[in-house]
Design a protein around this motif. Sequence first.
Motif, PDB file in Angstrom:
ATOM      1  N   ALA A  22       1.037  -1.250  -0.058  1.00  0.00           N
ATOM      2  CA  ALA A  22       0.033  -0.208  -0.144  1.00  0.00           C
ATOM      3  C   ALA A  22       0.876   1.507   0.024  1.00  0.00           C
ATOM      4  O   ALA A  22       2.219   1.232   0.447  1.00  0.00           O
ATOM      5  CB  ALA A  22      -0.944  -0.005   1.114  1.00  0.00           C
ATOM      6  N   SER A  23       0.438   2.279  -0.653  1.00  0.00           N
ATOM      7  CA  SER A  23       1.057   3.640  -0.441  1.00  0.00           C
ATOM      8  C   SER A  23      -0.224   4.589  -0.027  1.00  0.00           C
ATOM      9  O   SER A  23      -1.307   4.583  -0.542  1.00  0.00           O
ATOM     10  CB  SER A  23       1.716   4.138  -2.049  1.00  0.00           C
ATOM     11  N   ILE A  24       0.405   5.483   1.015  1.00  0.00           N
ATOM     12  CA  ILE A  24      -0.668   6.308   1.571  1.00  0.00           C
ATOM     13  C   ILE A  24      -0.191   7.651   1.528  1.00  0.00           C
ATOM     14  O   ILE A  24       0.703   8.043   1.876  1.00  0.00           O
ATOM     15  CB  ILE A  24      -0.872   5.859   3.243  1.00  0.00           C
ATOM     16  N   PRO A  25      -1.007   8.726   0.841  1.00  0.00           N
ATOM     17  CA  PRO A  25      -0.564   9.975   0.839  1.00  0.00           C
ATOM     18  C   PRO A  25      -0.484  10.661   2.186  1.00  0.00           C
ATOM     19  O   PRO A  25      -0.847  10.251   3.253  1.00  0.00           O
ATOM     20  CB  PRO A  25      -1.682  10.709   0.167  1.00  0.00           C
ATOM     21  N   SER A  26       0.949  11.494   2.347  1.00  0.00           N
ATOM     22  CA  SER A  26       0.813  12.177   3.494  1.00  0.00           C
ATOM     23  C   SER A  26       0.089  13.374   3.720  1.00  0.00           C
ATOM     24  O   SER A  26      -0.679  13.655   2.913  1.00  0.00           O
ATOM     25  CB  SER A  26       2.389  12.655   3.530  1.00  0.00           C
ATOM     26  N   GLY A  27      -0.032  13.893   4.663  1.00  0.00           N
ATOM     27  CA  GLY A  27      -0.508  15.091   5.108  1.00  0.00           C
ATOM     28  C   GLY A  27      -1.542  14.861   6.468  1.00  0.00           C
ATOM     29  O   GLY A  27      -1.866  15.705   7.090  1.00  0.00           O
ATOM     30  N   GLU A  28      -1.771  13.772   6.895  1.00  0.00           N
ATOM     31  CA  GLU A  28      -2.757  13.409   8.219  1.00  0.00           C
ATOM     32  C   GLU A  28      -1.558  13.208   9.217  1.00  0.00           C
ATOM     33  O   GLU A  28      -0.493  12.565   9.097  1.00  0.00           O
ATOM     34  CB  GLU A  28      -3.476  12.345   7.731  1.00  0.00           C
ATOM     35  N   GLN A  29      -2.060  13.387  10.360  1.00  0.00           N
ATOM     36  CA  GLN A  29      -1.242  13.047  11.683  1.00  0.00           C
ATOM     37  C   GLN A  29      -1.245  11.409  12.064  1.00  0.00           C
ATOM     38  O   GLN A  29      -0.354  11.040  12.336  1.00  0.00           O
ATOM     39  CB  GLN A  29      -1.506  13.858  12.792  1.00  0.00           C
ATOM     40  N   TYR A  30      -2.485  11.089  11.873  1.00  0.00           N
ATOM     41  CA  TYR A  30      -2.612   9.661  12.415  1.00  0.00           C
ATOM     42  C   TYR A  30      -3.140   8.918  11.026  1.00  0.00           C
ATOM     43  O   TYR A  30      -4.280   9.272  10.300  1.00  0.00           O
ATOM     44  CB  TYR A  30      -3.625   9.392  13.386  1.00  0.00           C
ATOM     45  N   LEU A  31      -2.352   7.668  10.916  1.00  0.00           N
ATOM     46  CA  LEU A  31      -2.721   7.001   9.543  1.00  0.00           C
ATOM     47  C   LEU A  31      -3.086   5.573   9.846  1.00  0.00           C
ATOM     48  O   LEU A  31      -2.595   4.983  10.915  1.00  0.00           O
ATOM     49  CB  LEU A  31      -1.754   7.151   8.550  1.00  0.00           C
ATOM     50  N   SER A  32      -3.649   4.881   8.925  1.00  0.00           N
ATOM     51  CA  SER A  32      -3.830   3.431   9.395  1.00  0.00           C
ATOM     52  C   SER A  32      -4.104   2.867   7.846  1.00  0.00           C
ATOM     53  O   SER A  32      -4.584   3.570   7.008  1.00  0.00           O
ATOM     54  CB  SER A  32      -5.044   3.319  10.234  1.00  0.00           C
ATOM     55  N   TYR A  33      -4.106   1.518   7.840  1.00  0.00           N
ATOM     56  CA  TYR A  33      -4.322   0.892   6.784  1.00  0.00           C
ATOM     57  C   TYR A  33      -4.645  -0.816   7.046  1.00  0.00           C
ATOM     58  O   TYR A  33      -4.233  -1.297   8.358  1.00  0.00           O
ATOM     59  CB  TYR A  33      -3.065   0.334   5.730  1.00  0.00           C
ATOM     60  N   LYS A  34      -5.687  -1.456   6.231  1.00  0.00           N
ATOM     61  CA  LYS A  34      -6.071  -2.717   6.623  1.00  0.00           C
ATOM     62  C   LYS A  34      -5.614  -3.700   5.638  1.00  0.00           C
ATOM     63  O   LYS A  34      -6.128  -3.376   4.672  1.00  0.00           O
ATOM     64  CB  LYS A  34      -7.470  -2.774   6.984  1.00  0.00           C
ATOM     65  N   ASP A  35      -4.756  -4.622   6.112  1.00  0.00           N
ATOM     66  CA  ASP A  35      -4.438  -5.777   4.907  1.00  0.00           C
ATOM     67  C   ASP A  35      -5.396  -7.001   5.048  1.00  0.00           C
ATOM     68  O   ASP A  35      -5.454  -7.617   6.241  1.00  0.00           O
ATOM     69  CB  ASP A  35      -2.888  -6.192   5.556  1.00  0.00           C
ATOM     70  N   LYS A  36      -6.035  -6.971   3.996  1.00  0.00           N
ATOM     71  CA  LYS A  36      -7.024  -8.068   4.020  1.00  0.00           C
ATOM     72  C   LYS A  36      -6.681  -9.269   3.370  1.00  0.00           C
ATOM     73  O   LYS A  36      -7.540 -10.102   3.268  1.00  0.00           O
ATOM     74  CB  LYS A  36      -8.457  -7.548   3.408  1.00  0.00           C
ATOM     75  N   ASN A  37      -5.380  -9.298   3.101  1.00  0.00           N
ATOM     76  CA  ASN A  37      -5.001 -10.530   2.406  1.00  0.00           C
ATOM     77  C   ASN A  37      -4.021 -11.532   3.373  1.00  0.00           C
ATOM     78  O   ASN A  37      -2.642 -11.391   2.830  1.00  0.00           O
ATOM     79  CB  ASN A  37      -4.151 -10.333   1.265  1.00  0.00           C
ATOM     80  N   VAL A  38      -4.449 -11.799   4.478  1.00  0.00           N
ATOM     81  CA  VAL A  38      -3.414 -12.503   5.498  1.00  0.00           C
ATOM     82  C   VAL A  38      -4.104 -13.861   5.664  1.00  0.00           C
ATOM     83  O   VAL A  38      -5.067 -13.945   6.203  1.00  0.00           O
ATOM     84  CB  VAL A  38      -3.594 -11.555   6.878  1.00  0.00           C
ATOM     85  N   VAL A  39      -3.084 -14.765   5.441  1.00  0.00           N
ATOM     86  CA  VAL A  39      -3.461 -16.254   5.838  1.00  0.00           C
ATOM     87  C   VAL A  39      -3.317 -16.483   7.230  1.00  0.00           C
ATOM     88  O   VAL A  39      -2.202 -16.320   7.696  1.00  0.00           O
ATOM     89  CB  VAL A  39      -2.556 -17.170   4.887  1.00  0.00           C
ATOM     90  N   ILE A  40      -4.204 -17.200   7.828  1.00  0.00           N
ATOM     91  CA  ILE A  40      -3.974 -17.505   9.150  1.00  0.00           C
ATOM     92  C   ILE A  40      -2.994 -18.713   9.442  1.00  0.00           C
ATOM     93  O   ILE A  40      -2.933 -19.790   8.548  1.00  0.00           O
ATOM     94  CB  ILE A  40      -5.567 -18.406   9.759  1.00  0.00           C
ATOM     95  N   GLY A  41      -2.083 -18.648  10.326  1.00  0.00           N
ATOM     96  CA  GLY A  41      -0.794 -19.516  10.350  1.00  0.00           C
ATOM     97  C   GLY A  41       0.339 -19.211  10.044  1.00  0.00           C
ATOM     98  O   GLY A  41       1.356 -19.743  10.134  1.00  0.00           O
ATOM     99  N   LYS A  42       0.454 -18.003   8.976  1.00  0.00           N
ATOM    100  CA  LYS A  42       1.737 -17.648   8.548  1.00  0.00           C
ATOM    101  C   LYS A  42       2.146 -16.338   9.327  1.00  0.00           C
ATOM    102  O   LYS A  42       1.321 -15.915   9.747  1.00  0.00           O
ATOM    103  CB  LYS A  42       1.538 -17.391   7.083  1.00  0.00           C
ATOM    104  N   THR A  43       3.505 -16.258   9.186  1.00  0.00           N
ATOM    105  CA  THR A  43       3.999 -14.964   9.922  1.00  0.00           C
ATOM    106  C   THR A  43       4.385 -13.993   8.993  1.00  0.00           C
ATOM    107  O   THR A  43       4.902 -14.289   7.951  1.00  0.00           O
ATOM    108  CB  THR A  43       5.573 -15.636  10.560  1.00  0.00           C
ATOM    109  N   TYR A  44       3.897 -12.811   9.410  1.00  0.00           N
ATOM    110  CA  TYR A  44       4.030 -11.500   8.362  1.00  0.00           C
ATOM    111  C   TYR A  44       4.936 -10.526   9.203  1.00  0.00           C
ATOM    112  O   TYR A  44       4.849 -10.244  10.455  1.00  0.00           O
ATOM    113  CB  TYR A  44       2.871 -11.279   7.926  1.00  0.00           C
ATOM    114  N   HIS A  45       5.760 -10.024   8.349  1.00  0.00           N
ATOM    115  CA  HIS A  45       6.562  -8.845   9.005  1.00  0.00           C
ATOM    116  C   HIS A  45       6.234  -7.649   8.195  1.00  0.00           C
ATOM    117  O   HIS A  45       6.411  -7.595   6.949  1.00  0.00           O
ATOM    118  CB  HIS A  45       8.206  -9.117   8.644  1.00  0.00           C
ATOM    119  N   TYR A  46       5.786  -6.513   8.690  1.00  0.00           N
ATOM    120  CA  TYR A  46       5.342  -5.152   8.263  1.00  0.00           C
ATOM    121  C   TYR A  46       6.312  -4.161   8.609  1.00  0.00           C
ATOM    122  O   TYR A  46       7.041  -4.089   9.677  1.00  0.00           O
ATOM    123  CB  TYR A  46       4.151  -4.643   8.910  1.00  0.00           C
TER     124      TYR A  46
END
Length: 277
Positions: A242-266
Amino acid sequence: LDIDLEENFTNQNWIEIYWTAYDDNDIITHYDFYYKIINQSWILEESNMVEKDKGFYTDEDGIYQFMVVGYDLAGNQGFSISESIHIDTKEPTPIITDIPSVTDSTTISINLENKEDITNLTLFYKLNKEGENNLNNIWKKYDDYLISNLPLDVNVQEGYEYQFQILAYDLARNHGNSNIVYIIIDQEKPEKVKNLKLSEGKTITNSSIDISISFTASPSQDLTEYRIYRSISSSDKGEIIASIPSGEQYLSYKDKNVVIGKTYHYSVVAIDRMNFE
């Protein structure tokens, strides 16, 4: 003929011309004064002169020659022709070639688009910290150069905004200012985002969930966006999800493509105007 000039170039359109005359019997009666522009015909400016000087005015630039013809009582003639005199009253019009508005380089190249009629130049500069008011800054001399020295490599410092201007001269000592160019030196990477948090969301299917990624903006002032990377290895940044435009103080994103049982590093990185992470 004696022209009242130190050189054969002048930026004045008024020239004083003097001459002396010799005759064995000292019976020269008068003089005729001529001028011409190179490759044109002689023009009689004044005749039957008894003075041995002449002031000449022209409103047209060019390469001039002057001739005086002397006459004695017997009608004999003698003449003298001057060297070529280049009259140039027009100032040079230097134009600095475009430079980037922002760079991470330690040197920048200054050049001119039009070098015709320019023999030498002086480079001037102003500088101030980026974002500071520069109205009270004064021009400072960087150095003097010949036209053959172009392009000029100028050393610059991180975090400063520079202005450059050239004062150019021609052979007749006419001078003219160039346009002003501006450049900001940005060699630093942006500061990191803060308060990076991951939280598990709801189950989307039996085998996957979504992960909420939240963070506080980087304090850097020249940001363009944030990039979110995901990897299945701690030693690899992975791919951009994902790419999120700058400008806001507080930002968030939802990763909806996560497989249960796998380890992910963000990882979340701030991107500035130089595309530095």
